[in-house]
Every structure is written in C-alpha cells, then in structure tokens.
Design a protein around this motif. Structure first.
Motif, PDB file in Angstrom:
ATOM      1  N   THR A   1       0.744   9.653   9.556  1.00 16.95           N
ATOM      2  CA  THR A   1      -0.296   8.887   8.692  1.00 16.95           C
ATOM      3  C   THR A   1      -0.391   9.702   7.321  1.00 16.95           C
ATOM      4  O   THR A   1      -0.745  10.824   7.147  1.00 16.95           O
ATOM      5  CB  THR A   1      -1.532   9.131   9.308  1.00 16.95           C
TER       6      THR A   1
ATOM      7  N   GLU B   1       0.859  -1.222   0.011  1.00 16.29           N
ATOM      8  CA  GLU B   1       0.069   0.056  -0.078  1.00 16.29           C
ATOM      9  C   GLU B   1       0.955   1.320  -0.020  1.00 16.29           C
ATOM     10  O   GLU B   1       0.326   2.462  -0.184  1.00 16.29           O
ATOM     11  CB  GLU B   1      -1.048   0.159   1.043  1.00 16.29           C
TER      12      GLU B   1
ATOM     13  N   ALA C   1      -4.833   7.698   1.743  1.00 16.19           N
ATOM     14  CA  ALA C   1      -4.994   6.992   0.283  1.00 16.19           C
ATOM     15  C   ALA C   1      -4.721   7.969  -0.551  1.00 16.19           C
ATOM     16  O   ALA C   1      -5.501   8.932  -0.582  1.00 16.19           O
ATOM     17  CB  ALA C   1      -6.079   6.144   0.506  1.00 16.19           C
TER      18      ALA C   1
ATOM     19  N   ASP D   1      -5.940   1.478  -0.878  1.00 19.53           N
ATOM     20  CA  ASP D   1      -7.214   2.320  -0.623  1.00 19.53           C
ATOM     21  C   ASP D   1      -7.119   2.575   0.944  1.00 19.53           C
ATOM     22  O   ASP D   1      -8.274   3.302   1.337  1.00 19.53           O
ATOM     23  CB  ASP D   1      -8.398   1.174  -0.689  1.00 19.53           C
ATOM     24  N   ASN D   2      -6.227   2.305   1.742  1.00 17.38           N
ATOM     25  CA  ASN D   2      -6.079   2.762   2.796  1.00 17.38           C
ATOM     26  C   ASN D   2      -5.081   3.843   3.320  1.00 17.38           C
ATOM     27  O   ASN D   2      -4.047   3.743   2.489  1.00 17.38           O
ATOM     28  CB  ASN D   2      -6.151   1.636   3.855  1.00 17.38           C
TER      29      ASN D   2
END
Length: 856
Positions: free
Chosen positions: A247, A198, A250, A223-224
C-alpha cells in the motif's frame, strides 16, 4: 507440421494485380488479371483456405496485415481473391504460388499511395477498427472475418482460435505462426486514460548511469492510499505484469525495477525500457496512465517524467527515485545546430555548444550519424570554453577545418557518445532541414527543437515565419483538375494535394482545403472564388513541417473592408498577455496567379501549445455547436457534440472536460478555470464588441486548453470584431456592449464568464485590464498610428488585390468611417472607449438584469 510465415515471398500490387517484385522464382506470384465479374455472396460449406488472423492497428507505425491458413494443399493460390468491406474496393487476386496443408501466408494491407514493401506480400487497402475481410474462390465468397471497434485494438490481433476452425476472438499477434489464446496474465485493455487517476507513472530511467537496472517510479497523486497489487504495468510490447502487494500512502513514491533478470530483494517487472518506449498502467481492464518518450529524452544520466510530480507536464529530469522530480539541464556538451541541405552545394556542418560553466575536452567525445558502415568519429583534441560554440563540417574530404568524414542526410540523426554511451541525440526529417535553413535547439542548450536561420558558431535564431515587417508571398502549385474540384465542391471542405513554396522552401506533398462557417457558405453562393484555406503540411507525409508549421490558415478578410480587424485583434490580445496565434499578411498565388492578400494565421495545435505552455500534455478543445456554451448537459461526453477534442484523441477519456463543466454547474468553478486567461481575453473581446465569440449567440470561435484539470481560454477567428457581428442581437448599437454583462443571452448561460465575473477580485482585475487598453493601445493617438502603420504595410497590396470583396476606396474609407454595415475602425474605437469609460466610472450601467446585453 506447421511451417513458418513465408517471409521470403514478395507481393506487389499493380492496378488490380498481386505479383512478386523479386523476379522469377518459386516465390513469384501470379500475374493473372483480377476477374471483373461480381463475386457471389454464396458461401460454400467448406473450403481449403481460411482468413485466420488480422491486425488492424499495428504498433510502431507498422503495416496492418491479414493471415490466411491452408486447411488442405492448394496448388495455386491465384484462384482466390480478398477485399475489405469498402464498397469501392475491388477484390485483389492472391499470388500464383502453392500452399501446403497447415501453412500460413501473411499479406500486408497498405494504402495505395504507400511505398510498396520489397519483402512482403501486400494489398492496397488498409484495415479499419470496424471492418471485415472477405475471401473469394473463383469469384464465389468462401469466408469472411468481421470485427468491430475494440476487437482489434493496437497491440492485438483478431482471428480464429484454433487455427482455421475456431471461434473468432481477440488475441496477441502471431503472424505466420499458430494463433494463441490470451493467457490469464494478459488482459484485453481499453485505450481510455482515467483523468482522476490516484496512481501515476511519475518518472522512468531507461539507461542508468551506474549500469544498474532501468526503473519506473509510481506516485500516489490523490488524497487516498493506493494498493499497488490492484494494478498492472506494461511496456510498448503490451505484456502485462502485476505490481507488488503493498500500500502506497498518498503523496508518496515507489520504485519498481524494469528487468528480465531474476533479482532478489527488489521489486521488478519483466521487461526492460528502451531509448524510445512507453509504459502503461492498468487497473483491471482500464488504462489509467501512460508515459511515453522518444530518443533523446531519456538518455544515460537522465530520467524522464512529470514535473511537477503527478502532473501532466513532461520533461527530461535529474534522476530522483522516491523523491520530488527536478528539471535537468541539457548537457554539458550538446548538439546545438546543424545544416544538412546547404545552399549553393556548400558543406554540411553541425555545431556543438558547451552548456556548462566548465571547459570541455572535445576528444573525450565521439559522434556518428545513422550510417552503419563507419565507426563513431572522435572529436578534435581541443578545449571548448564554457558557453562557447565549435563548428564541425560533415564532408567527404578535408575542408581545412574541423570535420568528420561523413555527410548528413536529409532524414538522419546524430548521436554524441562518451565512454561508449549516447549522451546527446538529435534526429530530423527532410522538411526540417530545407536548403537555406538549419535545424537545432530553439535556444542554445535547451531541449526544444525547430527549423532555424543558420547561425554558424553563434546563438541560434528562429526564422521569421510570420513577418510583420513586409508582405511575403506564398505559392501553391496544384493540378488544374484538383483546383477546379476544390472550387466546385468548396462546401465539402475536402483536402486536395498541392505543393507549397514559402520563404524559399518548396514542399511537394501538402494538403489544401476550404474552411469557414457562414463565410464559406456566403462565398460559395456568390461568384467569388476567394475562400479561406486550411493547409495541412503533414496530411500526406507524416511529421512533415514547413518552417515548424504542421498546419496553418489563410484567412480571406471576409466581412472586413479594412483588412485589419483580425490582425489588430490578435495584436491586442498578444499585447495583453493572451496566448495568441502568430499572424502576418501574405499574397497568395495559385499556379502563378495572384489570388489576393490574405492573413496567414498560426494553427492552434500541439506546436502552438508547446510554444505557450510548459505543460504540453493537456486536452485541447475547439467548441462550436452543442455544448460550446460550456453548460452542464451530462457526464456523457458524446452529448457535447459541438465540443471537438483536438489533442490526445486516442488516450483521453474527456474526464477533465466533464469535471470542468460539472464544477461550473455544481462545484468550485474557479478551481478549474485559468481565471486570468479569461479576464485578459474578455478585456480585448469586450473592448472590440466581438460577439462572434464565446459570449455571443453562437458561443464559438475560441479554444480551451486544459492543464491538470484547469482550463485556459484561447482566441480564434476574429475577422468580425469591431462590432461587425450582431446576429440575434436586438440592441441598436453594439458599440455600447455592457462590459460586465457582455453576452448575447443570459449571462448565467455562459458559465465560463459568469463564474469568473462573479468574483469581485476578478471583476476588479478585469476592469484594470480594460483601463490598461483604454489608456494604452486604444487611445485615439496610438490607435490611429497603428492604423496608419498597417496601411503603409498593406495599402499597395490591397490596391492590387484581384479578388477583393471591397474596392480600394472602401478599404481606405473603412479605416475611419462606416462602409456598408461595418464601422470605421477609428470612429468605432473612439465611440467604444468613451462608452467603456462611462461604464467604468458608473455614469451609465455596465450590466443589465441578467439577460445579457442583447436581451435587456
């Protein structure tokens, strides 16, 4: 006190002997013969010399090495010998030098064929990933260091901590210095790339145009959201650095700077990026992603990375931190072409090209090759118009034209410099610049490079490697003993050294071996020596190419009296827009003896992929055996033993393939299939009743290539097309093969076809492709004309073929009518086209009960 590694010493191997190549000195090693008595395996309780550390997979193409450590003073090392765990290798004696307590000696481990190092000791065996080194004293075993796969991966060593006494473990390499236990900041990582990562390394800048810091851009491709603090990065040196505790949402980007400076208010990692380097991304011990580049791909003013964002496809880019990536134009001034091996002892030259819309003052630039003894040379004070070329000669004396006072080497490089920075770069090997050819950009101002036809001052021209206008000749010169061994042991398919001459180029260190499946076995059982061959141009010389080819194939026309089946099949596939190997007829000579008319076929490998796909980073597979039907078995790739990965062998976890077969079994099959490639391929294969392919009983003779999880179908080995292969097929006439259920066995057992054909739009497109063939190249007039044209090209060569499987009269007959069990080409095509028309119109069935054509 521990001394540094004895780097001034020199160890050279002669027969079974280690000695110095530096002449008599205190560093000269022993010239005593190695003992031929069988070493004892009895290990004494103590010894003065220990195997302290090894590297079995050096970075940057360096040599493997073995480090020994003295626990006591040793007056003469020549009482010791070492060997790896290969039973065929003989223990090799250490040099006749002394070693004091606490001193190290480092010995390189090289192949016997490698060029000996002039400044280092060495032995003539390499170290494997699962291997052992044994140390003998007066033919008695005194020590052994044994490691398994994963213990000594690239970038790491394996040895004792503490020196000479501790437990063997994985470490960071410290040749000639005290062994160091891995710190908490440095993890031993695997070499598995996660296909579903990811977080991706999206873009790098290795030389900022504003004298700023190098940088790395990360992209949340899934997607995250991704927490960066869970990840670590390293450059090619391998030391790992943590990413910031933030963080990343996406679909968004994050830039971290690569510098060893202390910088406030910027996220940094503690290394700089080189002009040729690699960045790796880890999640704990798992290698998640990797981005590597070579000289010339990430020059000043450019970045390098993924296009589109998060994909596998790599390109030189316009720097776009925290934004979508954009492709870069090469230039404005580029090194477009060069000649470094002129015929008739002419002058070397290089050509510059203005790849922009504005004029360029050349004297703003300098150029230099790899020489260290001259300064960069300023280019002439002329204005080069947009889209124009200028040729500069590289000579020792003034040729009466623009020139620089240096010559170009066979293995060399050119750097174009502006304001002290390299703005363009090209390098080459000897095989790239063979006499009579040039080397440069495949299209003017592009990025890809290849061997070229010299086109001084004009647009670049690729050589006609696969010449369909004439029958070329290819010559092999091989030792008679090697040739006879190849013939006597053909089934082994082992490489043998040979030289090759083709289109005026001779390369001396090339590998040749037999190839094939049933055809290889059949020829081996017969009195014929007409084998098909694989030629590996860089098996013995890394990077060596023959007119851009690293490998190629010579096919022997087995089971083809017409000599045309494979040639025509490839032609039709190419005309239908399928990525198809290039091909041409050649006469093959071995030691000046004609061995017959063969089909030269391009190898499906990295070079092939680069020609046909913008994304060259995907996984290429050649299925043949268990799993080649592409049915789901499990998520353990080893269970698909007949599916061989041909690219990315060291980095892929085969996750894309597992996702592919899983999606066809359980998920959205069409999302992982390049459907149009399957439809076009199948249109030709079905039209030719080619069951020696994926849809036949053996499910082989094809490749699949993955681009970002989507697989395309590629053709291979078509000599038994036109209905020649019917193994296991119970139907009487293969010319009546169902167009919508063209399988030997249940259609559902060939999911790549079944899933694509199950979509009605796909089936309509497939029928349109069949009609395109029927109304175009397969009409009786067009097809007969093609046969006649090929006959005109090869007929006399077939007549002169000394090893032909069939007579010349059978060759002529098989163009139109049956020979043995092989349909005549024109009669086959006439029958098949009529049959397909009936199926397409609904007059006769185009499918059966699901069990496949051969089982209905």
């Amino acid at each position: 006190m521990k001394n540094k590694v004895l780097t001034a010493l020199s160890l050279v191997f002669c027969t079974t002997l280690l000695f110095s190549c530096g002449g008599a000195s205190e560093n000269t090693a022993s010239t005593d013969e190695v003992s031929t008595e069988t070493p004892s395996t009895e290990t004494p309780s103590s010894s003065s010399l220990k195997i302290n550390e090894i590297v079995a997979s050096a970075v940057d193409g360096g040599a493997d090495w073995i480090e020994l450590y003295a626990l006591a003073d040793i007056p003469d090392l020549s009482i010791y010998s070492i060997v790896d765990d290969n039973a065929e290798h003989v223990a090799q004696t250490l040099p006749a030098i002394s070693l004091n307590t606490g001193q190290f000696i480092v010995i390189q481990a090289i192949d016997e064929e490698d060029t000996p190092p002039s400044d280092a000791y060495y032995v003539t065996f390499k170290l494997g990933s699962d291997d052992a080194v044994t140390l003998y004293e007066n033919a008695v075993q005194i020590d052994q260091l044994d490691w398994q796969d994963g213990d000594a991966q690239q970038g790491y060593s394996f040895g004792l901590y503490l020196d000479g006494t501790g437990t063997a473990r994985t470490m960071l390499p410290t040749p000639g210095a005290a062994n160091t236990q891995l710190s908490d900041e440095v993890l031993v990582t695997d070499t598995i790339t996660n296909n579903d990562a990811e977080l991706r390394i999206n873009e790098i800048v290795a030389k900022a145009s504003d004298d700023g810091y190098d940088w790395i851009e990360l992209y949340a491709a899934g997607d995250n959201a991704v927490f960066l603090g869970d990840y670590l990065v390293s450059d090619e040196d391998g030391e790992l650095f943590a990413l910031p505790d933030i963080t990343l949402a996406a679909g968004t980007f994050y830039r971290v700077y690569a510098t060893t400076d202390e910088v406030e208010n910027l996220a940094t990692v503690g290394f700089k990026l080189g002009s040729s380097d690699q960045v790796s991304l880890f999640l704990a011990e798992d290698l998640i992603d990797q981005l590597s580049w070579k000289n010339g791909e990430a020059l000043i003013g450019y970045s390098y990375g993924r296009y589109p964002d998060g994909s596998d496809a790599l390109a030189t880019l316009i720097p776009s931190p925290a934004m979508a990536n954009s492709l870069a134009t090469h230039g404005p001034l580029v090194i477009n072409e060069l000649v470094a091996s002129h015929v008739a002892e002419g002058n070397d030259w290089f050509e510059l090209y203005n790849n922009s819309v504005n004029p360029i003052l050349l004297s703003d630039y300098q150029i230099i090759d790899s020489s260290n003894d001259i300064e960069p040379v300023t280019l002439p004070e002329i204005i080069l118009a947009a889209g124009a070329f200028v040729v500069i000669y590289a000579v020792d004396e003034d040729p009466g034209s623009y020139y620089v006072p240096f010559k170009l080497g066979k293995d060399d490089e050119l750097s174009l410099i502006k304001n002290g920075e390299t703005v363009d770069y090209i390098d080459w090997q000897a095989s790239d610049v063979s006499a009579g050819y040039s080397y440069g950009l495949t299209t003017d101002g592009g990025w890809a490079k290849n061997t070229l036809e010299p086109s001084l001052g004009s647009s670049n021209v690729l050589p006609s490697v696969y010449n369909k206008a004439v029958v070329e000749s290819i010559y092999f010169t091989i030792d008679n003993t090697e040739w006879q061994d190849l013939l006597d042991n053909a089934i082994d398919e082992e490489y043998h050294p040979t030289s090759v001459t083709y289109k005026g180029i001779t390369l001396d260190s090339v590998a040749i071996r037999t190839k094939g499946n049933s055809s290889l076995s059949a020829v081996a059982r017969s009195t014929s020596e007409r084998y098909s061959f694989n030629i590996d141009v860089n098996e013995y010389v890394s990077g060596q190419k023959l007119l851009g080819m690293k490998k190629f194939v010579l096919n022997n026309m087995y089971n083809d009296p017409s000599y045309m089946r494979e040639y025509i099949a490839y032609e039709l596939l190419e005309e239908m827009g399928v990525a198809t190997p290039e091909h041409a007829y050649v006469n093959v000579y071995v030691n000046d003896e004609l061995k017959g008319l063969y089909l030269l076929v391009e190898f499906v490998n990295e070079e092939f992929i680069a020609k046909h796909f913008s994304n060259t980073q995907g996984d290429l597979y050649k299925p043949d055996g268990t799993g080649s039907d592409l049915q789901w078995i499990s998520d353990d790739f080893s269970r698909y033993s007949g599916v061989e990965l041909k690219t990315n062998e060291d980095s892929s976890d085969n996750g894309a393939f597992i996702n592919f077969v899983s999606a066809m079994e359980f998920g959205d099959a069409l999302s992982v299939i390049d459907q149009d490639s399957v439809l076009r391929y199948m249109a030709v294969s079905v039209a030719l009743s080619n069951l020696d392919s994926y849809h036949g009983s053996l499910a082989h003779n094809y490749y699949i290539y993955e681009q970002d999880g989507v697989f395309s179908m590629l053709p291979w080995d078509l000599n038994e097309s036109f209905g020649s292969f019917s193994m296991g097929c119970n139907r009487a006439d293969i010319r009546e093969l169902y167009i919508d259920e063209p399988t030997d066995g249940a259609l559902a057992d060939k999911p790549l076809i079944a899933k694509v054909f199950a979509d009605s739009d796909n089936l309509n497109t497939y029928h349109a492709y069949l009609n395109q063939l029927i109304d175009g190249p397969l009409t009786s007039t067009n097809f007969a004309a093609r046969i006649a044209e090929i006959d005109k090209l090869i007929g006399e060569h077939v007549a002169n073929d000394p090893t032909a499987f069939y007579s010349y009269s059978q060759y002529q007959q098989n163009q139109h009518s049956t020979v043995s069990r092989f349909y005549g080409l024109t009669s086959f095509m006439s029958y098949r086209v009529a049959n397909m028309n009936q199926q397409l119109s609904g007059e006769i069935a185009s499918s059966g009960n699901g069990n496949g054509f051969c089982r209905n």
